[in-house]
Design an enzyme around this catalytic site. Structure first.
Site, PDB file in Angstrom:
ATOM      1  N   CYS A 219       0.839  -1.199   0.000  1.00 39.09           N
ATOM      2  CA  CYS A 219       0.000   0.000   0.000  1.00 39.09           C
ATOM      3  C   CYS A 219       0.875   1.251   0.000  1.00 39.09           C
ATOM      4  CB  CYS A 219      -0.918  -0.012   1.225  1.00 39.09           C
ATOM      5  SG  CYS A 219      -2.147   1.316   1.229  1.00 39.09           S
ATOM      6  N   CYS A 220       1.904   1.271   0.850  1.00 35.33           N
ATOM      7  CA  CYS A 220       2.822   2.411   0.901  1.00 35.33           C
ATOM      8  C   CYS A 220       3.515   2.614  -0.442  1.00 35.33           C
ATOM      9  CB  CYS A 220       3.873   2.205   1.989  1.00 35.33           C
ATOM     10  SG  CYS A 220       3.268   2.411   3.682  1.00 35.33           S
TER      11      CYS A 220
ATOM     12  N   CYS B 267      -0.960   8.721   6.864  1.00 36.27           N
ATOM     13  CA  CYS B 267      -2.319   8.403   6.447  1.00 36.27           C
ATOM     14  C   CYS B 267      -3.194   8.186   7.689  1.00 36.27           C
ATOM     15  CB  CYS B 267      -2.331   7.148   5.580  1.00 36.27           C
ATOM     16  SG  CYS B 267      -1.518   7.361   3.972  1.00 36.27           S
TER      17      CYS B 267
ATOM     18  N   CYS C  11      -3.460   4.769   9.427  1.00 32.17           N
ATOM     19  CA  CYS C  11      -2.179   4.228   9.903  1.00 32.17           C
ATOM     20  C   CYS C  11      -1.517   5.119  10.945  1.00 32.17           C
ATOM     21  CB  CYS C  11      -1.235   4.024   8.727  1.00 32.17           C
ATOM     22  SG  CYS C  11      -1.870   2.906   7.464  1.00 32.17           S
TER      23      CYS C  11
ATOM     24  N   CYS D 112       8.102   3.601   5.758  1.00 26.85           N
ATOM     25  CA  CYS D 112       7.165   3.254   4.688  1.00 26.85           C
ATOM     26  C   CYS D 112       7.859   2.948   3.363  1.00 26.85           C
ATOM     27  CB  CYS D 112       6.169   4.381   4.475  1.00 26.85           C
ATOM     28  SG  CYS D 112       6.946   5.941   3.961  1.00 26.85           S
TER      29      CYS D 112
END
Length: 234
Positions: free
Chosen positions: A119-120, A202, A205, A229
């Site tokens: 995702c990162c 985010c 997170c 990340c």
């Protein structure tokens, strides 16, 4: 000056200069090839103020991952208005986000470190590479005090992953020094900082930290892995 050449000598020179003087020197040595990535954190807000106050010709950009806090986006608008600075915003590739969500689910990053890093990568790492393309120096707001992973970083160094020189003008600044500067210069900052959110990324997170916790304990708090990340190797 070519990439990677004479960084040791440049490091020694920068150590004798203030952060603003260092930014001006870097901009002069690499005209039109210096870019600053801001995540709108307190460190980055200080650097934006230094650039604007000194009228230093350094491009400023930010990454909108699509999962940021509303307070972060509001700060972006307030910062542009206050300093009359255009902050170029980069977004993740739409099809890449769609494929990611299809594969792991909308919040699948909670399920594994592998999913979270995927995702990162889609939301941050790939857009960063586009933002850095064509530049020779990447200015960041990293401070050595932020985490053990960053304690051995240099003020200026070669970033192998992105094949670019990375300059950290606030590397030796303490947290208290940064807060004092923000107060004295009336630098706009994210109101979430006053609610215990020290390192803000985010929304899904990031959480507020508790008293005594490390500054980055609120990032990916459900993991035991290194709290990075992929934007920075350290």
């Amino acid at each position: 000056m070519t990439q990677r050449k004479n960084l040791h000598e440049l490091e020694a020179q920068l150590e004798q200069l203030s952060a603003q003087e260092g930014l001006a020197l870097i901009a002069d040595l690499f005209p039109g090839k210096v870019t600053f990535s801001t995540s709108l954190g307190q460190e980055d807000q200080v650097i934006t103020q230094l650039i604007a106050n000194g009228n230093i010709p350094i491009q400023i950009f930010s990454l909108d991952t699509g999962r940021l806090f509303p307070e972060t986006l509001d700060l972006l608008a307030r910062t542009e208005a206050k300093y009359k600075q255009n902050i170029k915003v980069y977004y993740p590739n739409t099809s890449s986000v769609e494929n990611l969500v299809s594969e792991i689910g909308i919040n699948g990053f909670y399920d594994s470190v592998e999913n979270r890093k995927s995702c990162c990568f889609v939301r941050k790492v790939e857009p960063l590479r586009r933002a850095l393309a064509g530049n020779e120096v990447w200015v960041t707001g990293l401070r050595a005090e932020q985490s053990a992973n960053r304690s051995d970083m240099k003020r200026i160094e070669w970033d192998e992953a992105n094949q670019i020189i990375k300059y950290n003008p606030l590397l030796d600044w303490t947290f208290d020094q940064m807060i004092t500067y923000i107060d004295e210069k009336n630098v706009p900052y994210n109101p979430l900082h006053d609610k215990g959110f020290i390192s803000i990324g985010c929304a899904p997170c990031t959480r507020a930290i508790m008293e005594g916790e490390d500054a980055r304990a609120g990032r990916w708090w459900w993991e035991d892995s290194k709290k990075e990340c992929g934007l920075h190797a350290k």
